[in-house]
Enzyme design. Structure first.
Site, PDB file in Angstrom:
ATOM      1  N   VAL A   1       0.809  -1.220   0.000  1.00 37.43           N
ATOM      2  CA  VAL A   1       0.000   0.000   0.000  1.00 37.43           C
ATOM      3  C   VAL A   1       0.840   1.267   0.000  1.00 37.43           C
ATOM      4  CG1 VAL A   1      -2.006  -1.062   1.106  1.00 37.43           C
ATOM      5  CG2 VAL A   1      -0.191  -0.070   2.531  1.00 37.43           C
ATOM      6  N   TYR A   2       2.148   1.169   0.121  1.00 38.01           N
ATOM      7  CA  TYR A   2       2.970   2.378   0.131  1.00 38.01           C
ATOM      8  C   TYR A   2       2.959   3.004  -1.261  1.00 38.01           C
ATOM      9  CZ  TYR A   2       4.918   0.889   4.658  1.00 38.01           C
ATOM     10  OH  TYR A   2       5.089   0.510   5.967  1.00 38.01           O
ATOM     11  N   GLY A   3       2.441   4.231  -1.317  1.00 36.43           N
ATOM     12  CA  GLY A   3       2.315   4.896  -2.608  1.00 36.43           C
ATOM     13  C   GLY A   3       1.410   4.141  -3.558  1.00 36.43           C
TER      14      GLY A   3
END
Length: 332
Positions: free
Chosen positions: A52-54
């Protein structure tokens, strides 16, 4: 940089990890490349990311850098799955979602395996056994080498570790990624003792108290800081309160006496806590990362470590105080 075993596993990791939460969002690919080069030159090996990072961009940036900066087998890649952008189900640790997420992560990373795969939070809708069976399947398939959890309550982490250890062939829980710093020591009540007993190590996220322990907020909120940003402001403001301020002043005083930065003091303290395998450095720029890596050369004098322990101590009451102990045979 020194290497440490992750819990009671055979996986060795650098005792400082490079976090990538801002990659693909606040940190562009060129700056990310500079960070990775500096980290590798310092002897770092552990890269932490999540699907889910970025919105997946962080993993894509890592994948692009692996092509030409470092051979795949010279880095330890840790990623996570289980959080979603869906409002109706922000956490989905079902087998189907987890394994789909893992396949997508592997495509973005450009690799056929990750070294550590972690469930990114507990999911009250999915049977616990189903979630853990997904870890087993991922490891058995070769797509994952080691398994862990992140942001689970201590009892949930202990339950997962015990369940996985109960039957041959299940993937052991070797890591718990948790928030831990001088400003947030809650995991000392039960999770760290559980790790000592059950054999998992801690990866500490936000070891600088969401940036507050650097001292940058002592006289306000700089316009270019996370506290002043729209998407990170509330995240940081949690620690802009009187108790945190007293701890920050103690860190600043210690740093002045040692001739180093507050950042180095805070990182050296967390790095050497019992049960911690590695704090995760979340720098936005190469300059910030260089400053953080200088902590590798610092070992806090015992009297300073004790003073910081005292000023940041948390209340441990019944029943936690009855069971808190750290076997030296495990932590060394």
């Amino acid at each position: 940089m020194h290497q440490r075993p992750l819990g009671r596993s055979g996986l060795a990791v650098s005792r400082l990890a490079l976090g990538t939460m801002t990659w693909g969002r606040d940190t562009d690919p060129d700056d990310a490349a500079d960070q990775l080069k500096i980290f590798l030159e310092a002897g770092g090996t552990l890269l932490d990311t999540a699907d889910v990072y970025g919105d997946g961009d962080a993993e894509s940036v890592i994948g692009s850098l692996l092509d030409h900066l470092v051979p795949r087998d010279e880095v330890v890649i840790a990623t996570k799955a289980g959080l979603t952008p869906r409002r109706y189900r922000p956490r989905d640790a079902s087998r189907g979602n987890l394994l789909r997420s893992l396949d997508a992560s592997l495509r973005r990373l450009g690799t056929d395996y990750v070294d550590l795969w972690q469930i990114h939070g507990s999911d009250g809708q999915t049977p616990f056994e189903e979630t853990l069976a997904a870890l087993d399947q991922a490891v058995a398939s070769g797509r994952v080498r080691y398994a862990g959890v992140s942001n689970f309550a201590a009892w949930q982490t202990a339950r997962a570790a015990t369940w996985q250890a109960a039957f041959p062939g299940r993937a052991p829980i070797v890591a718990a990624q948790m928030e831990y710093s001088l400003l947030e020591r809650g995991i000392e009540r039960e999770l760290l003792p559980a790790g000592a007993a059950l054999g998992f190590g801690v990866l500490a996220w936000s070891p600088l108290g969401r940036g507050v322990l650097t001292g940058k907020y002592r006289n306000g909120r700089p316009l270019d800081s996370r506290a002043a940003s729209e998407h990170m402001g509330e995240f940081v403001r949690t620690y802009l309160e009187p108790r945190s301020s007293s701890i920050v002043e103690a860190v600043v005083t210690a740093a002045g006496g040692l001739g180093v930065s507050p950042l180095e003091v805070a990182l050296a303290w967390i790095r050497d806590r019992p049960g911690v395998a590695a704090p995760i450095l979340g720098a936005r720029t190469a300059g910030q990362l260089q400053g953080a890596l200088r902590s590798e050369q610092l070992t806090l004098p015992a009297e300073i470590a004790f003073a910081l322990d005292d000023v940041s101590a948390i209340e441990v009451g019944y029943p936690e105080r009855e069971g808190v102990s750290y076997p030296t045979t495990y932590f060394g």
